[in-house]
Design a protein around this motif. Sequence first.
Motif, PDB file in Angstrom:
ATOM      1  N   ASP A 182      -5.969   7.597 -15.220  1.00 39.43           N
ATOM      2  CA  ASP A 182      -4.511   7.413 -15.258  1.00 39.43           C
ATOM      3  C   ASP A 182      -4.113   6.701 -13.967  1.00 39.43           C
ATOM      4  OD1 ASP A 182      -4.240   8.674 -17.690  1.00 39.43           O
ATOM      5  OD2 ASP A 182      -3.284  10.480 -16.926  1.00 39.43           O
ATOM      6  N   TRP A 183      -4.400   5.418 -13.859  1.00 38.28           N
ATOM      7  CA  TRP A 183      -4.163   4.686 -12.620  1.00 38.28           C
ATOM      8  C   TRP A 183      -2.674   4.471 -12.394  1.00 38.28           C
ATOM      9  CZ3 TRP A 183      -8.239   0.576 -14.302  1.00 38.28           C
ATOM     10  CH2 TRP A 183      -9.527   1.081 -14.047  1.00 38.28           C
ATOM     11  N   VAL A 184      -2.264   4.655 -11.128  1.00 41.74           N
ATOM     12  CA  VAL A 184      -0.865   4.459 -10.732  1.00 41.74           C
ATOM     13  C   VAL A 184      -0.782   3.284  -9.766  1.00 41.74           C
ATOM     14  CG1 VAL A 184      -0.373   6.904 -11.043  1.00 41.74           C
ATOM     15  CG2 VAL A 184      -1.011   6.070  -8.773  1.00 41.74           C
ATOM     16  N   PRO A 185       0.412   2.717  -9.573  1.00 41.78           N
ATOM     17  CA  PRO A 185       0.541   1.602  -8.614  1.00 41.78           C
ATOM     18  C   PRO A 185       0.172   2.067  -7.206  1.00 41.78           C
ATOM     19  CG  PRO A 185       2.492   1.781 -10.017  1.00 41.78           C
ATOM     20  CD  PRO A 185       1.679   3.013 -10.261  1.00 41.78           C
ATOM     21  N   ASN A 186      -0.437   1.161  -6.444  1.00 46.75           N
ATOM     22  CA  ASN A 186      -0.792   1.453  -5.058  1.00 46.75           C
ATOM     23  C   ASN A 186       0.277   0.857  -4.151  1.00 46.75           C
ATOM     24  OD1 ASN A 186      -1.972   1.106  -2.364  1.00 46.75           O
ATOM     25  ND2 ASN A 186      -3.854   1.863  -3.314  1.00 46.75           N
ATOM     26  N   PRO A 187       0.999   1.694  -3.380  1.00 52.15           N
ATOM     27  CA  PRO A 187       2.112   1.177  -2.572  1.00 52.15           C
ATOM     28  C   PRO A 187       1.677   0.253  -1.444  1.00 52.15           C
ATOM     29  CG  PRO A 187       1.663   3.474  -2.026  1.00 52.15           C
ATOM     30  CD  PRO A 187       0.824   3.149  -3.231  1.00 52.15           C
ATOM     31  N   HIS A 188       0.406   0.269  -1.077  1.00 53.81           N
ATOM     32  CA  HIS A 188      -0.084  -0.557   0.031  1.00 53.81           C
ATOM     33  C   HIS A 188      -0.695  -1.867  -0.441  1.00 53.81           C
ATOM     34  CE1 HIS A 188       0.537   3.077   2.340  1.00 53.81           C
ATOM     35  NE2 HIS A 188      -0.328   3.726   1.589  1.00 53.81           N
ATOM     36  N   GLN A 189      -0.676  -2.122  -1.724  1.00 56.09           N
ATOM     37  CA  GLN A 189      -1.387  -3.261  -2.292  1.00 56.09           C
ATOM     38  C   GLN A 189      -0.544  -4.533  -2.227  1.00 56.09           C
ATOM     39  OE1 GLN A 189      -3.343  -2.543  -6.044  1.00 56.09           O
ATOM     40  NE2 GLN A 189      -2.685  -4.537  -6.803  1.00 56.09           N
ATOM     41  N   PRO A 190      -1.116  -5.635  -1.744  1.00 55.36           N
ATOM     42  CA  PRO A 190      -0.392  -6.919  -1.797  1.00 55.36           C
ATOM     43  C   PRO A 190      -0.073  -7.302  -3.239  1.00 55.36           C
ATOM     44  CG  PRO A 190      -2.312  -7.053  -0.350  1.00 55.36           C
ATOM     45  CD  PRO A 190      -2.421  -5.751  -1.079  1.00 55.36           C
ATOM     46  N   ARG A 191       1.032  -7.935  -3.450  1.00 54.81           N
ATOM     47  CA  ARG A 191       1.495  -8.220  -4.799  1.00 54.81           C
ATOM     48  C   ARG A 191       0.557  -9.163  -5.541  1.00 54.81           C
ATOM     49  NH1 ARG A 191       7.818  -9.382  -5.254  1.00 54.81           N
ATOM     50  NH2 ARG A 191       7.169  -9.188  -7.443  1.00 54.81           N
ATOM     51  N   ASP A 192      -0.139 -10.039  -4.818  1.00 55.67           N
ATOM     52  CA  ASP A 192      -0.998 -11.014  -5.478  1.00 55.67           C
ATOM     53  C   ASP A 192      -2.445 -10.557  -5.562  1.00 55.67           C
ATOM     54  OD1 ASP A 192      -1.469 -11.119  -2.789  1.00 55.67           O
ATOM     55  OD2 ASP A 192      -1.527 -13.310  -2.656  1.00 55.67           O
ATOM     56  N   ALA A 193      -2.714  -9.284  -5.239  1.00 54.73           N
ATOM     57  CA  ALA A 193      -4.085  -8.767  -5.265  1.00 54.73           C
ATOM     58  C   ALA A 193      -4.350  -8.032  -6.582  1.00 54.73           C
ATOM     59  CB  ALA A 193      -4.317  -7.817  -4.095  1.00 54.73           C
ATOM     60  N   PRO A 194      -5.603  -7.964  -7.003  1.00 53.87           N
ATOM     61  CA  PRO A 194      -5.928  -7.172  -8.194  1.00 53.87           C
ATOM     62  C   PRO A 194      -5.719  -5.698  -7.903  1.00 53.87           C
ATOM     63  CG  PRO A 194      -7.937  -7.849  -7.082  1.00 53.87           C
ATOM     64  CD  PRO A 194      -6.807  -8.567  -6.395  1.00 53.87           C
ATOM     65  N   PRO A 195      -5.545  -4.873  -8.927  1.00 51.07           N
ATOM     66  CA  PRO A 195      -5.388  -3.438  -8.684  1.00 51.07           C
ATOM     67  C   PRO A 195      -6.566  -2.883  -7.885  1.00 51.07           C
ATOM     68  CG  PRO A 195      -4.884  -3.955 -10.968  1.00 51.07           C
ATOM     69  CD  PRO A 195      -5.468  -5.205 -10.364  1.00 51.07           C
ATOM     70  N   LEU A 196      -6.264  -2.018  -6.940  1.00 48.09           N
ATOM     71  CA  LEU A 196      -7.320  -1.411  -6.140  1.00 48.09           C
ATOM     72  C   LEU A 196      -8.324  -0.684  -7.030  1.00 48.09           C
ATOM     73  CD1 LEU A 196      -8.358  -0.938  -3.280  1.00 48.09           C
ATOM     74  CD2 LEU A 196      -6.983   1.151  -3.198  1.00 48.09           C
TER      75      LEU A 196
END
Length: 299
Positions: free
Chosen positions: A184-198
């Motif tokens: 159940d993957w959730v958005p990562n708040p530290h992730q750059p917008r143009d990067a693939p999901p962590l």
Amino acid sequence: MGSTASKTAESGEIVVACAQTDPILGDIEANIDITEAAIRRASALGARVVVLPECASGGWAFADRAESAAAAQPIEDGPTIRAWSTLARDLDIWVCGGFGEATSDGSLFNSAVLLSPHGVESVYRKVHLWNTEQLAFDPGNLGFPVAETPFGRVGMLICYDAWIPESFRSLAVRGADLVLAPSDWVPNPHQPRDAPPLAHIMVTAGAHSNQFYVAAASRYGIERGQDFIGRSVIANHTGWLLAEAGGEAEVITAKIDPIGSRERRLSDPFNRPLGDRRVSEYDLGDVRPTRFQPISMLD
């Protein structure tokens, strides 16, 4: 049930599918209907193995143990397990899905089951609980079992387990060819917008560094204000993606050969982290950082 399942291995390609669903919190019957439709769609696409998300049976965002218990069910005769088992038998496929498990001693686990056309083959209980899951579930107590199947040795993990390298490695040293990962993957708040999901990085790194295939099925939608990203993936043993989903209801498939690729995978001179390990040099002491209280994301 479990790693003692005995079957004759058959080399050859199979189609594995990840089916994204959006479960309704606490509604077991509705979620049976939702997952049944997803399983049938995957089967129609030629899948022999179908992976469903984490907690596909009853939802995930439980506020406490009481809510978790109300949506949990036993592995022996739970309605979701019965329904998935019937589909596995009737469609002649294997099904892996996440469910809330209730045991006779009152324990509650965030679990995954592997079902063949003949019934339950293996059960995994999430070892590494993430954030508020600690309020709703008990830590898993079965380790990381690996089951023998006609298409290779299969292990399971669940979502946040992929962030702990020992999860993948525990399955690798037990000989896993394929890892199924309800998530159940959730958005990562530290992730750059143009990067693939962590989550994709964790899956591909685990696949590459352990030389096995990984099929990770993640849910989509919003539950109690928590977003879920979907974005299920299937990775090959070199860490590259064979298939990737978007953020809605979707089934992705990929053709893999877990047994037929085994010798080549493990003798690849460019990617042999299992064979090149020097276990005698590792100090794996149990040093833990300060344990923080769960931060609710459901308010």
